[in-house]
Design a protein around this motif. Structure first.
Motif, PDB file in Angstrom:
ATOM      1  N   MET A   1       2.422 -12.976  -2.640  1.00  0.00           N
ATOM      2  CA  MET A   1       1.999 -12.018  -1.607  1.00  0.00           C
ATOM      3  C   MET A   1       2.363 -12.465  -0.198  1.00  0.00           C
ATOM      4  O   MET A   1       2.144 -11.733   0.759  1.00  0.00           O
ATOM      5  CB  MET A   1       0.494 -11.783  -1.697  1.00  0.00           C
ATOM      6  CG  MET A   1       0.071 -10.880  -2.834  1.00  0.00           C
ATOM      7  SD  MET A   1       0.662  -9.194  -2.623  1.00  0.00           S
ATOM      8  CE  MET A   1      -0.314  -8.654  -1.239  1.00  0.00           C
ATOM      9  N   ASN A   2       2.903 -13.661  -0.029  1.00  0.00           N
ATOM     10  CA  ASN A   2       3.298 -14.116   1.302  1.00  0.00           C
ATOM     11  C   ASN A   2       4.420 -13.267   1.882  1.00  0.00           C
ATOM     12  O   ASN A   2       4.636 -13.248   3.093  1.00  0.00           O
ATOM     13  CB  ASN A   2       3.732 -15.577   1.238  1.00  0.00           C
ATOM     14  CG  ASN A   2       2.587 -16.486   0.835  1.00  0.00           C
ATOM     15  OD1 ASN A   2       1.431 -16.174   1.127  1.00  0.00           O
ATOM     16  ND2 ASN A   2       2.896 -17.587   0.185  1.00  0.00           N
ATOM     17  N   LYS A   3       5.137 -12.576   1.009  1.00  0.00           N
ATOM     18  CA  LYS A   3       6.251 -11.746   1.441  1.00  0.00           C
ATOM     19  C   LYS A   3       5.785 -10.430   2.049  1.00  0.00           C
ATOM     20  O   LYS A   3       6.534  -9.775   2.786  1.00  0.00           O
ATOM     21  CB  LYS A   3       7.160 -11.493   0.246  1.00  0.00           C
ATOM     22  CG  LYS A   3       8.403 -10.698   0.538  1.00  0.00           C
ATOM     23  CD  LYS A   3       9.230 -10.524  -0.736  1.00  0.00           C
ATOM     24  CE  LYS A   3      10.451  -9.673  -0.512  1.00  0.00           C
ATOM     25  NZ  LYS A   3      11.234  -9.495  -1.770  1.00  0.00           N
ATOM     26  N   TYR A   4       4.522 -10.028   1.744  1.00  0.00           N
ATOM     27  CA  TYR A   4       4.027  -8.716   2.160  1.00  0.00           C
ATOM     28  C   TYR A   4       2.771  -8.873   3.017  1.00  0.00           C
ATOM     29  O   TYR A   4       1.956  -9.782   2.804  1.00  0.00           O
ATOM     30  CB  TYR A   4       3.717  -7.849   0.940  1.00  0.00           C
ATOM     31  CG  TYR A   4       4.910  -7.623   0.048  1.00  0.00           C
ATOM     32  CD1 TYR A   4       5.857  -6.661   0.342  1.00  0.00           C
ATOM     33  CD2 TYR A   4       5.107  -8.406  -1.095  1.00  0.00           C
ATOM     34  CE1 TYR A   4       6.962  -6.449  -0.467  1.00  0.00           C
ATOM     35  CE2 TYR A   4       6.209  -8.209  -1.916  1.00  0.00           C
ATOM     36  CZ  TYR A   4       7.126  -7.240  -1.596  1.00  0.00           C
ATOM     37  OH  TYR A   4       8.230  -7.044  -2.398  1.00  0.00           O
ATOM     38  N   GLU A   5       2.619  -7.955   3.931  1.00  0.00           N
ATOM     39  CA  GLU A   5       1.434  -7.888   4.774  1.00  0.00           C
ATOM     40  C   GLU A   5       0.584  -6.701   4.339  1.00  0.00           C
ATOM     41  O   GLU A   5       1.067  -5.571   4.261  1.00  0.00           O
ATOM     42  CB  GLU A   5       1.848  -7.724   6.241  1.00  0.00           C
ATOM     43  CG  GLU A   5       0.671  -7.590   7.191  1.00  0.00           C
ATOM     44  CD  GLU A   5       1.111  -7.322   8.612  1.00  0.00           C
ATOM     45  OE1 GLU A   5       0.230  -7.172   9.490  1.00  0.00           O
ATOM     46  OE2 GLU A   5       2.333  -7.235   8.851  1.00  0.00           O
ATOM     47  N   VAL A   6      -0.683  -6.959   4.041  1.00  0.00           N
ATOM     48  CA  VAL A   6      -1.587  -5.914   3.574  1.00  0.00           C
ATOM     49  C   VAL A   6      -2.003  -5.048   4.748  1.00  0.00           C
ATOM     50  O   VAL A   6      -2.523  -5.539   5.759  1.00  0.00           O
ATOM     51  CB  VAL A   6      -2.817  -6.526   2.876  1.00  0.00           C
ATOM     52  CG1 VAL A   6      -3.761  -5.421   2.419  1.00  0.00           C
ATOM     53  CG2 VAL A   6      -2.388  -7.389   1.692  1.00  0.00           C
ATOM     54  N   MET A   7      -1.797  -3.727   4.593  1.00  0.00           N
ATOM     55  CA  MET A   7      -2.137  -2.772   5.648  1.00  0.00           C
ATOM     56  C   MET A   7      -3.402  -1.970   5.330  1.00  0.00           C
ATOM     57  O   MET A   7      -4.013  -1.411   6.231  1.00  0.00           O
ATOM     58  CB  MET A   7      -0.972  -1.797   5.862  1.00  0.00           C
ATOM     59  CG  MET A   7       0.371  -2.473   6.108  1.00  0.00           C
ATOM     60  SD  MET A   7       0.389  -3.451   7.620  1.00  0.00           S
ATOM     61  CE  MET A   7       0.276  -2.153   8.844  1.00  0.00           C
ATOM     62  N   GLY A   8      -3.769  -1.898   4.062  1.00  0.00           N
ATOM     63  CA  GLY A   8      -4.952  -1.131   3.673  1.00  0.00           C
ATOM     64  C   GLY A   8      -4.999  -0.927   2.175  1.00  0.00           C
ATOM     65  O   GLY A   8      -4.145  -1.414   1.423  1.00  0.00           O
ATOM     66  N   ILE A   9      -6.033  -0.217   1.714  1.00  0.00           N
ATOM     67  CA  ILE A   9      -6.234   0.072   0.301  1.00  0.00           C
ATOM     68  C   ILE A   9      -5.906   1.536   0.043  1.00  0.00           C
ATOM     69  O   ILE A   9      -6.424   2.430   0.718  1.00  0.00           O
ATOM     70  CB  ILE A   9      -7.677  -0.232  -0.136  1.00  0.00           C
ATOM     71  CG1 ILE A   9      -7.992  -1.724   0.054  1.00  0.00           C
ATOM     72  CG2 ILE A   9      -7.895   0.161  -1.600  1.00  0.00           C
ATOM     73  CD1 ILE A   9      -9.411  -2.088  -0.300  1.00  0.00           C
ATOM     74  N   VAL A  10      -5.048   1.777  -0.929  1.00  0.00           N
ATOM     75  CA  VAL A  10      -4.672   3.143  -1.279  1.00  0.00           C
ATOM     76  C   VAL A  10      -5.662   3.739  -2.271  1.00  0.00           C
ATOM     77  O   VAL A  10      -6.108   4.874  -2.137  1.00  0.00           O
ATOM     78  CB  VAL A  10      -3.248   3.178  -1.857  1.00  0.00           C
ATOM     79  CG1 VAL A  10      -2.876   4.585  -2.301  1.00  0.00           C
ATOM     80  CG2 VAL A  10      -2.252   2.665  -0.825  1.00  0.00           C
ATOM     81  N   GLY A  11      -6.002   2.995  -3.300  1.00  0.00           N
ATOM     82  CA  GLY A  11      -6.923   3.484  -4.315  1.00  0.00           C
ATOM     83  C   GLY A  11      -7.263   2.389  -5.307  1.00  0.00           C
ATOM     84  O   GLY A  11      -6.709   1.284  -5.275  1.00  0.00           O
ATOM     85  N   GLU A  12      -8.177   2.720  -6.200  1.00  0.00           N
ATOM     86  CA  GLU A  12      -8.643   1.767  -7.202  1.00  0.00           C
ATOM     87  C   GLU A  12      -8.658   2.445  -8.554  1.00  0.00           C
ATOM     88  O   GLU A  12      -9.131   3.578  -8.685  1.00  0.00           O
ATOM     89  CB  GLU A  12     -10.039   1.259  -6.843  1.00  0.00           C
ATOM     90  CG  GLU A  12     -10.540   0.151  -7.745  1.00  0.00           C
ATOM     91  CD  GLU A  12     -11.874  -0.399  -7.286  1.00  0.00           C
ATOM     92  OE1 GLU A  12     -12.413  -1.293  -7.955  1.00  0.00           O
ATOM     93  OE2 GLU A  12     -12.379   0.078  -6.247  1.00  0.00           O
ATOM     94  N   GLY A  13      -8.123   1.769  -9.566  1.00  0.00           N
ATOM     95  CA  GLY A  13      -8.063   2.310 -10.911  1.00  0.00           C
ATOM     96  C   GLY A  13      -8.873   1.489 -11.891  1.00  0.00           C
ATOM     97  O   GLY A  13      -9.685   0.646 -11.499  1.00  0.00           O
ATOM     98  N   ALA A  14      -8.627   1.747 -13.184  1.00  0.00           N
ATOM     99  CA  ALA A  14      -9.403   1.084 -14.219  1.00  0.00           C
ATOM    100  C   ALA A  14      -9.073  -0.404 -14.309  1.00  0.00           C
ATOM    101  O   ALA A  14      -9.938  -1.224 -14.594  1.00  0.00           O
ATOM    102  CB  ALA A  14      -9.152   1.759 -15.563  1.00  0.00           C
ATOM    103  N   TYR A  15      -7.815  -0.758 -14.058  1.00  0.00           N
ATOM    104  CA  TYR A  15      -7.399  -2.142 -14.248  1.00  0.00           C
ATOM    105  C   TYR A  15      -7.027  -2.854 -12.954  1.00  0.00           C
ATOM    106  O   TYR A  15      -6.845  -4.073 -12.968  1.00  0.00           O
ATOM    107  CB  TYR A  15      -6.203  -2.209 -15.204  1.00  0.00           C
ATOM    108  CG  TYR A  15      -6.539  -1.779 -16.606  1.00  0.00           C
ATOM    109  CD1 TYR A  15      -7.225  -2.616 -17.464  1.00  0.00           C
ATOM    110  CD2 TYR A  15      -6.167  -0.520 -17.068  1.00  0.00           C
ATOM    111  CE1 TYR A  15      -7.537  -2.228 -18.753  1.00  0.00           C
ATOM    112  CE2 TYR A  15      -6.468  -0.119 -18.359  1.00  0.00           C
ATOM    113  CZ  TYR A  15      -7.154  -0.976 -19.196  1.00  0.00           C
ATOM    114  OH  TYR A  15      -7.456  -0.590 -20.468  1.00  0.00           O
ATOM    115  N   GLY A  16      -6.871  -2.134 -11.866  1.00  0.00           N
ATOM    116  CA  GLY A  16      -6.439  -2.806 -10.654  1.00  0.00           C
ATOM    117  C   GLY A  16      -6.642  -1.976  -9.408  1.00  0.00           C
ATOM    118  O   GLY A  16      -7.141  -0.850  -9.447  1.00  0.00           O
TER     119      GLY A  16
END
Length: 475
Positions: A1-16
């Motif tokens: 994940m060092n390659k990407y910067e987290v901007m927010g949460i899109v959604g949540e599912g059953a497994y992730g």
């Protein structure tokens, strides 16, 4: 994940959880799916590997593309192209439904995605508005993309006797054979979901908003008729409960009449025929992926060809007149004058709040089912480990008992051998008066006096003579 910067949460599912991220090097927005459980969990690992395998097989413009997959701290991450919104958000913005041209374009793009999956013998099994991504505008270049292949399955690689799970797809888009508990369904479950999506895009309301599986099946049968035969997959599982699901009254084509009453102001006859072809109660009567691609409803769309489908829906040719025919309405009303028209099921409009609550309940139920599956798999692993330990303990006890029995037999054999030798020696002494190995008093040597009685008598006489001689001398 060092390659990407987290901007927010899109959604949540059953497994992730799906995160909106940005590539630090290129600045490109991406969607990263982070799985909740560790990769050691069997259910998560199975779902993850299946989704990655399917997405690598399917490369098409209307299917979300997988950019890369990697592991970090025991968890798997999938990186997808980022699409800003889904059809559920579009429907919430337009509660009255979309423009017919936009409905036709979105449906055509969904058909192309489903047809590409079916061409590779892959069934999606979870087509719903949340899994249909669209851009931020409604221009012609805005492509619809099918996502979330966690429930997808390639049927060719399945064993002939391996059953399929019936708990797939969200309830409102679940085909009748799934509601009936069938474990031998096929690609046709996706066609049913396409028809449900098309109806919901038209007026903004779910086509079959059931509160439970039984209620869902009841609403479907009341709207589309009871065309389930003895050979319909899953019929014997739940349809036999006649007290809960009474047999509906016969009608020439109740399904087409219901669709015409509900959507005829917005949809023409070609559109209604297409929707009816995807919503046949018997999966064998639904349009194939070739039939959907070649349907007249999509004439003029990009990639449309007039190839004949493999089979036609028999209900279409009987119940519907050709488009733009003045006698179509008259034929529908007068073909069977003795047949009473049945009113459509009374369903109150679903508000946005109710829609969100039902979606949340469905997602919560899916997560609970996933957790129960994971817990069951873990419990099964523990039981198998305990069984192996118990078996090893039993085998160890058996070996120890066998060793003790062998040692006891050896000691008994030695004792019997010694006892036999002593008895033989005793019998020999009794017979011959001599023998070695005697026991007890007979083994001790005899006293010397007993062996030389004469020596004792001579000694006594000598003593007596010496005594007598001494006496005489004194005298």
């Amino acid at each position: 994940m060092n390659k990407y910067e987290v901007m927010g949460i899109v959604g949540e599912g059953a497994y992730g959880t799906v995160l909106r991220c940005r590539n630090k090097e290129t600045g490109e927005p991406v969607a990263v799916k982070k799985f909740k459980e560790n990769d050691d969990d069997p259910a998560v690992r199975k779902t993850t590997l299946r989704e990655v395998k399917v997405l690598r097989t399917l490369q098409q413009e209307n299917i979300v593309s997988l950019k890369e997959a990697f592991r970090r701290k025991g968890k798997l991450y999938l990186v997808f192209e980022y699409v800003p919104r889904n059809l559920l958000e579009v429907l919430e913005e337009r509660p009255g439904g979309l423009d017919p041209d936009l409905v036709r374009r979105y449906t055509w793009q969904l058909v192309k995605a489903v047809a590409w999956c079916h061409r590779h013998d892959i069934v999606h099994r979870d087509i719903k508005p949340e899994n249909l991504l669209v851009g931020s505008d409604d221009t012609r270049s805005d492509a619809l993309k099918l996502c979330d292949f966690g429930f997808a399955r390639q049927l060719k690689r399945r064993k002939a006797d391996e059953p399929l799970t019936d708990y797939v797809a969200t309830r409102w888009y679940r085909a009748p054979e799934l509601l009936l508990g069938s474990a031998s369904y096929g690609l046709e479950v996706d066609q049913w979901a396409v028809g449900c999506i098309m109806g919901e895009l038209t007026d903004g309301q779910p086509l079959f908003p059931g509160e439970s599986d039984v209620d869902q099946l009841h609403i479907v049968r009341e709207a589309m008729g009871n065309n389930i035969t003895e050979k319909t997959p899953g019929r014997d599982d739940r349809l036999g409960r006649t007290a809960v699901l009474p047999r509906s009254r016969g009608c020439r084509d109740r399904g087409m009449e219901h669709l015409r009453r509900r959507y005829s102001p917005k949809l023409d006859d070609n559109a209604l025929r297409f929707m009816r072809g995807t919503l046949a109660m018997d999966p064998r009567e639904r349009l194939s992926w070739q039939g959907m691609l070649a349907h007249a409803y999509f004439e003029g769309m990009d990639g449309w060809t007039a190839r004949p489908p493999l089979h036609e829906n028999p209900a279409e040719t009987v119940a519907v007149a050709p488009p733009n025919s003045k006698s179509s309405t008259l034929e529908t009303a007068t073909s069977h004058p003795t047949e009473r028209k049945l009113p459509s099921p009374t369903t109150s409009p679903v508000t946005l709040k109710e829609r969100r609550e039902r979606r949340m309940k469905e997602n919560a139920h899916a997560r609970r089912m996933a957790m129960e599956t994971t817990a069951a798999a873990a419990a099964q692993s523990e039981l198998e480990a305990a069984a192996r330990e118990a078996k090893a303990a039993r085998e160890r006890r058996e070996r120890e008992r066998a060793a003790r029995e062998t040692a006891a037999k050896a000691r008994t054999s030695v004792a019997e051998s010694a006892y036999s030798t002593s008895a033989a020696a005793r019998r020999r002494r009794e017979k011959f008066g001599v023998g070695a190995g005697a026991s007890g008093a007979s083994a001790r040597p005899a006293p010397l006096a007993a062996l030389l009685p004469g020596l004792r008598d001579s000694s006594s006489r000598a003593d007596e003579t010496m005594t007598a001689t001494g006496t005489m001398t004194g005298t």
